[in-house]
Write a protein that holds these residues in place. Structure first.
Motif: not given
Length: 364
Positions: A281-282, A284-285
């Protein structure tokens, strides 16, 4: 896959099949796995199996991989179907390209095998690939797919190799087998956040060099089978990559212009550390942020280029002598672009390789 989206990969490294005596740790690991198989009636619980594949020396031998790779991807070896004949696929539109690629894969077969056996393996590899393509018409064959398939063929044989590639093609390689390479190219961007988090100076250097991510494409498309020169390293990496659910950015970070005698176990330990350290998630951001910055930078570059062209046009009208507007088109030849790009890629390779060495020394 359309012609404009086709990716051409250079010639593969010649694969060394040199056999090395088992060290004491490998023998201990092999005995442990064999004991678990004996106690489990030929089966090992999936959580234990995944940990065995991830830990040092992986599944150790091809005999064990032949038994355990199907279990890692959920293949029931009792339900395997016999392979069709090669002639069944000769009219398929992808057939000729597959045959060309398979014929170019001689370096990936063991040296010194009899001619008849090599031809038989090549035919089996062609059938294996064509079976997947025919089963899933929406999937597109890509150059490099055969480099993955040949590894499973050599280890597990034709029927098991097809069953494994069947699963991987609809999961791990599904992005690579789309009509265009857009999803694959975006996946390669996941390299940059990890580099940026670990070493911002290196990240800025590589960004300014313009090296991009295409140098990593063969690693992703072929599970490093095209780039590594050691068969033992290729199958050991496969043990680990079975577990990664396609997200290989951590491993991409560590392996660059792959020199000989890579410390595979050390690199895999570091890559696992990075994979756990940075949640997807980190990543992708961060990719989304980098994409926004890249778009803004492109707009500024286009605006600056337009202003420069207008300025050159004004200068050309006001001068009767040779000016920059005369010389610039000659300087910006295809050859100059090729030389500049090649040098940037070379610098990027070196930077990645030395970075991996620093990380090997600095991460516990």
């Amino acid at each position: 896959m359309s012609e404009e989206d086709a990716i051409k990969i250079d010639q593969p490294q010649e694969l060394s099949f040199e056999e090395y005596p088992e060290i004491s740790e490998e023998i201990e690991k092999r005995h442990k796995i064999e004991k678990l198989l004996l106690e489990g009636g030929g089966h090992i619980e999936i959580d234990i199996l995944r940990e065995l594949a991830r830990s040092d020396y992986g599944l150790v031998t091809d005999d064990l991989r032949r038994t355990l790779w199907p279990a890692l991807v959920g293949v029931d070896v009792k339900c395997l179907l016999p392979a069709p004949k090669l002639c069944d696929f000769e009219t398929h539109p992808e057939y000729n390209q597959v045959v060309l690629d398979v014929n170019r894969s001689l370096k990936r077969f063991p040296p010194g095998i009899p001619y008849e056996q090599r031809i038989a393996l090549q035919d089996q590899l062609t059938v294996l690939i064509m079976r997947v393509i025919c089963k899933y018409p929406d999937l597109r064959y890509y150059q490099g797919y055969h480099d993955v398939a040949v590894t499973f063929l050599l280890v597990a044989g034709e029927e098991i190799a097809f069953a494994v590639m069947d699963v991987l093609s609809t999961n791990h390689f599904s992005e690579c087998m789309q009509e265009t390479m857009d999803a694959t190219q975006r996946r390669l961007l996941f390299i940059w956040p990890v580099v940026n988090f670990e070493n911002p100076e290196l990240f800025n250097f590589l960004q300014h060099s313009g090296v991009g991510t295409m140098f990593a494409l063969p690693w992703y498309l072929t599970w490093f089978g095209h780039s590594l020169n050691s068969y033992k390293a290729v199958v050991r990496l496969a043990d680990e990559l079975f577990l990664q659910d396609c997200d290989m950015a951590s491993i991409h970070l560590l392996l660059s212009k792959l020199p000989e005698n890579l410390p595979i176990e050390q690199l895999l330990n570091i890559s696992s550390h990075l994979y756990d350290k940075y949640p997807m998630t980190t990543i992708k951001k961060e990719v989304e942020r980098l994409e926004r910055e890249d778009q803004e930078r492109r707009k500024l570059d286009e605006k600056s280029a337009l202003e420069r062209r207008k300025k050159l046009a004004r200068n050309a009208k006001s001068s009767s002598n040779y000016t920059l507007s005369h010389w610039i088109p000659q300087l910006l030849t295809p050859k100059s672009f090729i030389v500049t790009t090649a040098f940037s890629i070379f610098v990027g390779f070196c930077a990645y390789y030395y970075k991996s060495q620093y990380m090997s020394a600095g991460i516990s």
